[in-house]
Motif scaffolding. Structure first.
Motif, short mmCIF file in Angstrom:
data_model
loop_
_atom_site.label_atom_id
_atom_site.label_comp_id
_atom_site.label_asym_id
_atom_site.label_seq_id
_atom_site.Cartn_x
_atom_site.Cartn_y
_atom_site.Cartn_z
N TYR A 197 34.64 37.36 39.36
CA TYR A 197 34.62 38.24 40.43
C TYR A 197 35.43 38.29 41.34
O TYR A 197 35.80 39.39 41.91
CB TYR A 197 32.90 37.79 40.96
CG TYR A 197 31.67 38.30 40.10
CD1 TYR A 197 31.44 39.53 39.96
CD2 TYR A 197 31.33 36.83 39.42
CE1 TYR A 197 30.38 39.57 39.09
CE2 TYR A 197 30.06 37.16 38.63
CZ TYR A 197 29.72 38.54 38.46
OH TYR A 197 28.69 38.83 37.48
N GLY A 198 36.28 37.18 41.47
CA GLY A 198 37.33 37.24 42.49
C GLY A 198 38.36 38.21 42.28
O GLY A 198 39.20 37.66 41.52
N ARG A 199 38.36 39.31 43.01
CA ARG A 199 39.55 40.10 42.99
C ARG A 199 39.55 40.75 44.37
O ARG A 199 39.21 41.75 44.82
CB ARG A 199 38.84 41.44 42.29
CG ARG A 199 38.68 41.10 40.81
CD ARG A 199 39.55 40.66 39.95
NE ARG A 199 39.31 40.65 38.55
CZ ARG A 199 39.14 39.32 37.83
NH1 ARG A 199 39.06 38.35 38.78
NH2 ARG A 199 38.84 39.33 36.68
N PRO A 200 40.41 39.72 45.23
CA PRO A 200 40.85 39.92 46.50
C PRO A 200 41.45 41.55 46.81
O PRO A 200 41.25 42.05 48.06
CB PRO A 200 41.86 38.88 46.90
CG PRO A 200 41.65 37.82 45.99
CD PRO A 200 41.23 38.72 44.70
N ARG A 201 42.43 42.00 46.11
CA ARG A 201 43.16 43.27 46.25
C ARG A 201 41.73 44.35 46.20
O ARG A 201 42.18 45.41 46.96
CB ARG A 201 43.99 43.65 45.19
CG ARG A 201 45.27 42.62 45.43
CD ARG A 201 46.09 42.84 44.29
NE ARG A 201 47.43 42.33 44.38
CZ ARG A 201 48.59 42.09 43.90
NH1 ARG A 201 48.77 43.09 42.89
NH2 ARG A 201 49.56 41.34 43.93
N HIS A 202 40.82 44.08 45.57
CA HIS A 202 39.62 45.19 45.36
C HIS A 202 38.60 44.58 46.26
O HIS A 202 37.45 45.11 46.29
CB HIS A 202 38.93 45.11 44.17
CG HIS A 202 40.08 45.50 42.89
ND1 HIS A 202 40.74 46.80 42.89
CD2 HIS A 202 40.79 44.88 42.02
CE1 HIS A 202 41.25 46.90 42.16
NE2 HIS A 202 41.74 45.67 41.50
N GLY A 203 38.70 44.00 47.24
CA GLY A 203 37.65 43.43 48.42
C GLY A 203 36.69 42.43 48.08
O GLY A 203 35.47 42.24 48.50
N VAL A 204 36.77 41.68 47.00
CA VAL A 204 35.79 40.89 46.62
C VAL A 204 36.63 39.54 46.43
O VAL A 204 37.50 39.23 45.75
CB VAL A 204 35.23 41.11 45.15
CG1 VAL A 204 34.08 39.89 44.88
CG2 VAL A 204 34.43 42.51 45.27
N HIS A 205 35.95 38.64 47.31
CA HIS A 205 36.75 37.09 47.39
C HIS A 205 35.70 36.20 47.02
O HIS A 205 34.56 36.06 47.38
CB HIS A 205 37.08 37.07 48.95
CG HIS A 205 38.07 37.76 49.34
ND1 HIS A 205 39.57 37.93 49.50
CD2 HIS A 205 37.82 39.18 50.00
CE1 HIS A 205 39.94 38.94 50.00
NE2 HIS A 205 39.04 39.92 50.09
N ALA A 206 36.11 35.40 46.16
CA ALA A 206 35.06 34.23 45.55
C ALA A 206 35.86 32.92 45.72
O ALA A 206 36.96 32.57 45.52
CB ALA A 206 35.01 34.50 44.03
#
Length: 264
Positions: A207-216
């Motif tokens: 789920y961690g996709r910082p460039r898409h606004g999701v930080h895990a």
């Protein structure tokens, strides 16, 4: 039995709890040996440890035990840590490398468990990530875990108290990792490490996709920080837990405050 418990909040932080559940379908319980039925690899009391620490937090918790199927493993069966001892999608051994089944599940049975339980957990988690991101423009998934501080089959020596995982910085923005690491490093009486033995499980990596606004980010706690003893009956030590909860509350509040500055 509903396999997943979801408690919805309006804030930007989501708590994932894949390993606190202890429920077993009868067919699974009957197939485990006595060692397996002890459920020793549970993340004991982690749900209680985090309860009430952050207003408006969302929690997604697996009710079923990881011996049914592990929702923090790749559903395709890939290893999280190639070349190291670890447990799989449906563990065949416990953390000490000892067999837990009288009748291990075959591949069709594993596929059924993935479809019924693993998918249910991740359908719920993915839905909450989408909902929270739609509200805030960003979602922070904080994956809650614990393990015994000493498990020779899995790692040497004694595990640090607070183990932060961001998949070597891939799953969260640098400021997310730095904020959590800074709090842990300054927490008196606790040792900590970033991306040590535990870099984040499949949930963090998926789920961690910082460039898409999701930080895990994953937090693996040594159970010695909040249990009376790392052995049955796995008693929750309220004094130890109170000290640790203050640190965890600081982390969660800091992440919630940081969220507006992470919007892409």
């Amino acid at each position: 039995m509903t396999p997943v418990e979801v408690l919805r909040g309006g804030g930007p932080v989501i708590l994932g709890m894949p390993h606190t559940g202890t429920w077993l379908p009868d067919c699974v319980a009957d197939a485990l040996n006595p060692r397996g039925r002890a459920l020793s690899d549970t993340d004991w009391h982690v749900d209680e440890l985090y309860r009430g620490l952050l207003p408006d937090v969302t929690t997604v918790r697996a009710v079923f035990h990881r011996y049914v199927v592990d929702p923090n493993r790749d559903p395709a069966g890939g290893s999280l840590y190639p070349g190291q001892n670890t447990t799989g999608l449906v563990p065949l051994t416990d953390f000490d490398g000892q067999a837990i089944w009288d009748s291990p599940p075959d591949q069709p049975e594993i596929a059924r468990r993935v479809a019924r339980f693993h998918a249910a957990y991740h359908d719920a988690l993915a839905a909450e990530i989408r909902r929270v991101k739609a509200i805030h423009g960003v979602a922070i998934l904080y994956d809650c875990h614990s393990i015994r501080a000493t498990v020779p089959h899995l790692f040497r020596g004694v595990l640090p108290d607070l183990n932060i995982g961001t998949y070597d910085g891939v799953s969260a923005a640098p400021q997310v990792e730095a904020a959590v690491a800074g709090i842990c490093a300054s927490a008196g009486g606790y040792s900590s490490v970033v991306n040590g033995r535990f870099k984040g499980g499949w949930t963090t990596r998926h789920y961690g996709r910082p460039r898409h606004g999701v930080h895990a980010i994953q937090m693996e706690l040594a159970q010695s920080t909040y249990l009376t003893e790392e052995a049955p009956p796995w008693i929750f030590d309220r004094d130890r837990a109170a000290r640790l909860r203050a640190v965890l509350q600081d982390i969660l509040e800091t992440l919630a405050d940081l969220a507006p500055r992470l919007r892409s």
